[in-house]
Design an enzyme around this catalytic site. Structure first.
Site, PDB file in Angstrom:
ATOM      1  N   ILE A 609    -115.673  -1.008 -22.790  1.00 23.26           N
ATOM      2  CA  ILE A 609    -114.653  -0.306 -23.585  1.00 23.26           C
ATOM      3  C   ILE A 609    -113.362  -0.084 -22.817  1.00 23.26           C
ATOM      4  O   ILE A 609    -112.380   0.370 -23.378  1.00 23.26           O
ATOM      5  CB  ILE A 609    -115.190   1.046 -24.127  1.00 23.26           C
ATOM      6  N   GLY A 610    -113.358  -0.396 -21.544  1.00 25.27           N
ATOM      7  CA  GLY A 610    -112.102  -0.215 -20.809  1.00 25.27           C
ATOM      8  C   GLY A 610    -112.293  -0.589 -19.354  1.00 25.27           C
ATOM      9  O   GLY A 610    -113.369  -1.008 -18.938  1.00 25.27           O
ATOM     10  N   ALA A 611    -111.184  -0.433 -18.618  1.00 27.86           N
ATOM     11  CA  ALA A 611    -111.247  -0.764 -17.197  1.00 27.86           C
ATOM     12  C   ALA A 611    -110.755   0.426 -16.405  1.00 27.86           C
ATOM     13  O   ALA A 611    -109.694   0.984 -16.694  1.00 27.86           O
ATOM     14  CB  ALA A 611    -110.389  -1.976 -16.923  1.00 27.86           C
ATOM     15  N   GLY A 612    -111.551   0.869 -15.437  1.00 23.70           N
ATOM     16  CA  GLY A 612    -111.134   1.959 -14.563  1.00 23.70           C
ATOM     17  C   GLY A 612    -110.720   1.397 -13.217  1.00 23.70           C
ATOM     18  O   GLY A 612    -110.771   0.180 -12.995  1.00 23.70           O
ATOM     19  N   GLU A 613    -110.291   2.311 -12.329  1.00 25.92           N
ATOM     20  CA  GLU A 613    -109.822   1.850 -11.021  1.00 25.92           C
ATOM     21  C   GLU A 613    -110.952   1.188 -10.234  1.00 25.92           C
ATOM     22  O   GLU A 613    -110.747   0.238  -9.492  1.00 25.92           O
ATOM     23  CB  GLU A 613    -109.283   3.046 -10.238  1.00 25.92           C
ATOM     24  N   GLU A 616    -115.500  -1.624 -14.550  1.00 26.03           N
ATOM     25  CA  GLU A 616    -115.455  -1.488 -16.011  1.00 26.03           C
ATOM     26  C   GLU A 616    -115.990  -0.132 -16.475  1.00 26.03           C
ATOM     27  O   GLU A 616    -116.835   0.473 -15.815  1.00 26.03           O
ATOM     28  CB  GLU A 616    -116.324  -2.554 -16.682  1.00 26.03           C
ATOM     29  N   VAL A 617    -115.491   0.265 -17.658  1.00 27.81           N
ATOM     30  CA  VAL A 617    -116.084   1.405 -18.358  1.00 27.81           C
ATOM     31  C   VAL A 617    -116.771   0.812 -19.588  1.00 27.81           C
ATOM     32  O   VAL A 617    -116.180   0.024 -20.322  1.00 27.81           O
ATOM     33  CB  VAL A 617    -115.013   2.436 -18.797  1.00 27.81           C
ATOM     34  N   LYS A 635    -119.397   4.537 -16.425  1.00 30.28           N
ATOM     35  CA  LYS A 635    -118.370   4.033 -15.500  1.00 30.28           C
ATOM     36  C   LYS A 635    -119.099   3.317 -14.385  1.00 30.28           C
ATOM     37  O   LYS A 635    -120.036   3.877 -13.804  1.00 30.28           O
ATOM     38  CB  LYS A 635    -117.552   5.186 -14.923  1.00 30.28           C
ATOM     39  N   ASP A 728    -103.946  16.886 -13.146  1.00 32.71           N
ATOM     40  CA  ASP A 728    -103.479  15.728 -13.930  1.00 32.71           C
ATOM     41  C   ASP A 728    -103.810  15.953 -15.399  1.00 32.71           C
ATOM     42  O   ASP A 728    -104.292  15.057 -16.092  1.00 32.71           O
ATOM     43  CB  ASP A 728    -104.147  14.436 -13.414  1.00 32.71           C
TER      44      ASP A 728
HETATM   45  N1  ADE Z   1    -113.335   6.085 -21.932  1.00 32.61           N
HETATM   46  C1  ADE Z   1    -113.433   6.740 -20.793  1.00 32.61           C
HETATM   47  N2  ADE Z   1    -114.393   7.675 -20.886  1.00 32.61           N
HETATM   48  C2  ADE Z   1    -114.889   7.599 -22.125  1.00 32.61           C
HETATM   49  C3  ADE Z   1    -115.884   8.313 -22.810  1.00 32.61           C
HETATM   50  N3  ADE Z   1    -116.539   9.291 -22.221  1.00 32.61           N
HETATM   51  N4  ADE Z   1    -116.137   7.989 -24.081  1.00 32.61           N
HETATM   52  C4  ADE Z   1    -115.461   7.006 -24.660  1.00 32.61           C
HETATM   53  N5  ADE Z   1    -114.508   6.311 -24.075  1.00 32.61           N
HETATM   54  C5  ADE Z   1    -114.232   6.599 -22.805  1.00 32.61           C
END
Ligand code: ADE
Length: 966
Positions: A609-613, A616-617, A635, A728
């Site tokens: 669902i995404g990319a963290g530092e 992947e997330v 994460k 932050d």
């Molecule tokens: N992106 C980062 N953390 C998340 C989470 N807990 N739920 C859904 N998307 C996310």
């Protein structure tokens, strides 16, 4: 139109005399140019004197005629054209008539004396000269009026006295107004009066399928013309006027009322199958409410309300929701809230019963016009399920089972108060010190106490509250010599307990000074020694000996100074419960202490669902053994990391693992014993708040936005109470779940800033999200809960502007400078004044003057309880800071184009120029209406332009700007 008699009784003529013989009228037939026979009567005895030749018609029935017209067509030679006839030749003849009731018998002698003369007829022209000099015999036409006639019939007679005549035709007629249709009424054939100055009034009869409005009338004039139409008919329901008649509406069309209108097409979701429809019947599944006009579309009941969420505070539950996606095509939406309370199970079935009557709903449970309701008097420790249904004017006509949104709420109170007798330790003129004992045994460890108090005289019209972690508190900001009512409750991991009994204590009067009861204080000390920190003991020691009185007063004063308008209580500082993982020599120790190791076989990764530092997330599920799987976000730490990265990665988990609050993202656990290393947290279906709001621009009610802000403030109250400073806080670091609950996330102090694309390096080398950060934190890294409060104000602005970038495209440097000069973000479009004031409060330069998060929560609750307070919006186009010191230092633009470029709205250059907005003055005077009119239709773009124009105005006011050059 005249009517000719001859059509009914053809004329015949009888030659009557030969006098003197042999001259007489002769019946002859000649051929015309087209060789058609023309029958005529001729006479031409011009050579002989004393002619008296008569020609008489048959008996003509008068019928309805009152005045008869006779049209004669004839030729008549002029005597000059005939040689040798002077003296005997004539150029006229005579017309006579005789009225009788009956025709004369055949043998009746003709008596000229009985006849009345109508006129002597002369020819207008006898001959016409041709170009060649030939003379052509011309046909003459003459008309004469005969009458008034009154008898049943009459004769006409022509007398020749010696002319040369050919009588080609005789027409006898009378005039009448013919039957006609006017204004949807039929008027019969009507004979005018003889007296040409008076009219005959005729009433019309409405045509078929028409009905009378005003009596239809016409007047018949002497010339047979209809005059002066009055009144009219209109087509009946189900019929429309076509030509002069009323025709039935075709299938698929209808006309509900009599009138001049046309048949209308059936409105949507209705039809008429037959002709002459007066109504269109609703299609299956669609309905009309009793008061709906037949002209509107048939409608259906609405779908269920959406996004039902529940906020709960100490005294009230707040349900808010969004309108249904399908209103059924109607505007008369209202909502009903129903309640079920479930009290355990019986025979394996949940026992639930309706509970509306046990609760108090504000404004009411049924027929609510807004999308929220406050619910009071709920029982503690109970499970309620609330059902919200949307209803409209046809809900009762439609399906029996209506779609409902529901939410189950546990009022989660942790049982009895756990607070024993409350004592007053001492009181000054404006403060009271209290202490109390905890009830033994304690089922749960007490996290803190919530103290509610109000002036006794005020009868709980308004109250204040404060929190403390210890069983004692000093409540300040009170009125002298006033009795206050206090009641307390404690909070355990299971939630709040019920409130204790009420205790009444009064402040001292102004002259009495502090009235400490040293005996009571001693009791407190004795009770406290076992369980409290050294800090408290020392503080209380100083209290007892009186040595600290000056110190306490001084401290209260300085705390008072940093109070916001909501803050009238100072608690003795609590024990810091958050432990910085960096204080552990071995960071794995912190991970071990604050997190739960998860067996990776329980984790099911479903998608990225995404990319963290760090990697992947992913989204996935956590198997919980028996119950339903928990949706989670995972994460991951990508392979090839060094130990430092692993430590930083898990640092966030060690922090998150210490938190347990519904508005702080929950850590499910970590995977550290196998690869990949993972952090598993609760799944938040709607992702980060900033992008969520941008995606749903303008789609929430102010109450829903306030609900989000309340949740964030509540999470921050918890964090600041724990002694955790976020550093932050920004909408991008708030996550939103399916029920629109907002939770604070992204913990990790220095690490988050490395990760944050909005963090920039300051001159001192730190990386800071400038637009969200308080000035003292930027200038000398003074981060605190007060600097978090500044960031919270920015988050409020982001929320109310649906994810707009704070300070738009201004550079970081310009942001810092403008804040320094006193500029603050203006209220976003549609933002209630109360919320902008709260933002400004968070942006106080003096950090001590910013509100505490618990004050923010109380303030937002007050607004929610009184939604009217949110109705006053900041009028963007007219709100200017009061003094030039509040002016921003904003980049100066040299043209409209530059300005639009700078706010990333270049696509509208032509719109501005084409509409004549080419100067700064004209642009700065633009209203939202103007902006829409020139073609800026996207609400986000309108908002961005409005905000920027506002800034331009400020510059103009302060003389910083001289104008655009196009
Ligand atoms: N992106 C980062 N953390 C998340 C989470 N807990 N739920 C859904 N998307 C996310």
């Amino acid at each position: 139109m005249p009517c000719i008699f001859g059509t009914l009784s053809p004329l015949r003529f009888i030659v009557l005399f030969r006098d003197p013989s042999p001259a007489e009228w002769d019946a002859t037939t000649e051929m015309d140019e087209q060789n058609r026979p023309i029958h005529m009567f001729q006479v031409c005895n011009v050579m002989e004197p004393n002619q008296n030749n008569w020609l008489r018609s048959n008996w003509i029935q008068r019928q309805a005629a009152q005045k008869v017209f006779v049209e004669l067509r004839f030729t008549l030679r002029d005597c000059n054209s005939i040689p040798w006839v002077s003296g005997t030749c004539k150029e006229t003849f005579n017309l006579f008539y005789l009225e009788t009731e009956q025709p004369h018998p055949a043998n009746t002698r003709f008596l000229p004396a009985d006849y009345a003369k109508v006129d002597t007829i002369a020819a207008d022209e006898s001959f016409t000269q041709t170009d060649l000099g030939d003379r052509i015999l011309r046909l003459n036409t003459e008309v004469r009026e005969v009458g008034p006639v009154t008898r049943r019939g009459f004769y006409l007679a022509f007398q020749d006295v010696g002319a040369c005549i050919a009588l080609v035709s005789v027409k006898v007629f009378y005039k009448r107004c013919p039957s006609t249709l006017r204004n949807l009424a039929a008027f019969p054939d009507t004979v005018p009066r003889v007296d040409s100055s008076s009219l005959v009034e005729v009433r019309g009869a409405c045509v078929e399928n028409a009905e009378e409005r005003d009596t239809p009338k016409l007047y018949c004039g002497a010339d047979g013309d209809w005059l002066v139409p009055l009144g009219h008919c209109v087509c009946s329901p189900g019929h429309e006027e076509t030509g002069a008649v009323c025709q039935a509406c075709k299938p698929g069309f209808y006309k509900a009322f009599a009138g001049n209108t046309k048949c209308s097409k059936c409105p949507p979701h209705s039809s008429s199958h037959d002709q002459a429809g007066t109504i269109c019947h609703c299609d299956k599944g669609f309905y009309r409410a009793a008061k709906d006009p037949s002209s509107i579309a048939c409608t259906h009941s609405p779908s269920a309300p959406r996004n039902l969420i529940c906020l709960i505070n100490e005294t009230a539950l707040f349900l808010t929701w969004s309108p249904p996606s399908d209103s059924g095509g109607r505007k008369d939406l209202t909502y009903n809230v129903l309640c079920h309370r479930c009290a355990g199970t019986s025979n394996g079935e949940e026992v639930c019963e309706p509970c509306e009557t046990d609760l108090r709903f504000i404004p009411r449970p049924l027929g609510i016009n807004q999308t929220s309701v406050a619910i009071l008097d709920y029982a503690k420790n109970a499970n309620y399920t609330f059902f919200v249904e949307a209803v409209n004017g046809v809900s009762d006509l439609g399906q029996v089972l209506r779609p409902l949104a529901n939410i189950t709420v546990a009022t989660d109170q942790a049982g009895p108060s756990l607070v024993g007798v409350v004592r007053k330790d001492w009181a000054s003129d404006n403060s009271i010190a209290l202490s109390w004992l905890e009830v033994e045994p304690q089922p749960n460890a007490i996290l803190d106490y919530d103290i509610k108090y109000y002036e006794k005289e005020q009868e709980q019209l308004s109250y204040s509250s404060t929190r403390t972690k210890n069983p004692n508190v000093i409540v300040t900001g009170l009125k002298p010599a006033t009795v206050y009512v206090f009641h307390l409750r404690s909070r355990t991991a299971a939630g709040f307990t019920t409130y204790s009994n009420k205790f009444e204590f009064s402040t001292g009067d102004e002259n009495s000074g502090m009235a400490a009861d040293q005996g009571q204080v001693l009791v407190v000390v004795t009770a406290a020694v076992g369980g409290f920190s050294l800090l408290i003991i020392v503080t209380l020691f100083f209290l007892i000996t009186g040595r600290c009185q000056g110190y306490i007063k001084a401290k209260i004063k300085s705390e008072d100074k940093r109070r916001g308008p909501f803050q009238n209580v100072v608690s003795i500082p609590g024990i810091k419960t958050y432990v910085d993982p960096d204080t552990y020599e071995d960071s794995t120790q912190a991970v071990h202490e604050f997190t739960k190791e998860i067996d990776p076989s329980r984790i099911c990764i479903e998608r990225v669902i995404g990319a963290g530092e760090f990697g992947e997330v992913c989204g996935g599920r956590l198997r919980t053994g028996g119950q339903r799987d928990t949706p989670v976000a995972i994460k991951t730490l990508k392979g090839g990391y060094v130990e430092r990265q692993r430590k930083d990665f898990l640092r966030e988990a060690s922090i998150m693992g210490q938190f347990d609050n519904p508005n702080v993202i929950r850590l499910e656990g970590v995977v550290t014993k196998s690869r990949p290393v993972m952090i598993v947290v609760e799944y938040m279906e709607n992702g980060s708040l900033d992008s969520f709001l941008r995606k749903h621009d303008g789609q929430f009610t102010v109450l829903q936005l306030v609900g989000m802000l309340r949740a964030i403030a509540s999470g921050m109250t918890y964090l600041s109470d724990m002694g955790y400073v976020h550093r932050d806080l920004a909408a991008r670091n708030i996550l939103v779940n399916e029920a629109l609950v907002c939770k604070v996330s992204d913990f990790g102090l220095s690490r988050v800033l490395e990760d944050d694309p909005d963090a920039a390096y300051t001159t001192t080398g730190g990386k800071i999200p400038i637009r969200w950060t308080a000035p003292e934190a930027i200038a000398y890294r003074k981060f605190s809960s007060a600097s978090d409060a500044w960031s919270y104000g920015i988050v409020m602005w982001e929320v109310m502007s649906y994810g707009e970038r704070p300070y738009w495209e201004m550079s970081n440097q310009d942001v810092i400078l403008s804040i320094e000069e006193g500029y603050r973000l203006p209220a976003p479009m549609g933002c209630p004044v109360a919320l902008h004031q709260l933002m400004l409060h968070c942006w106080q330069k003096e950090r001590g003057q910013r509100p505490y998060f618990n004050d923010v929560v109380s303030f937002l609750d007050k607004l929610t309880r009184n939604p009217g307070s949110l109705l006053t919006l900041v009028e963007h186009m007219h709100s200017f800071p009061e003094s030039p010191v509040d002016m921003p230092d904003y980049p100066l633009f040299i043209s409209i184009g530059d300005w639009l470029d700078s706010i990333k709205m270049s696509q509208y250059k032509n719109n501005f120029l084409a509409a004549g907005f080419t100067t700064l003055d004209s642009v700065s005077a633009m209203t939202l209406e103007d902006i829409r009119r020139i073609g800026v239709s996207l609400i986000g773009h309108q908002r961005r332009i409005v905000s920027s124009i506002q800034t331009l105005r400020l510059q103009l006011l302060s003389g910083q700007h001289n104008g655009f050059h196009v």
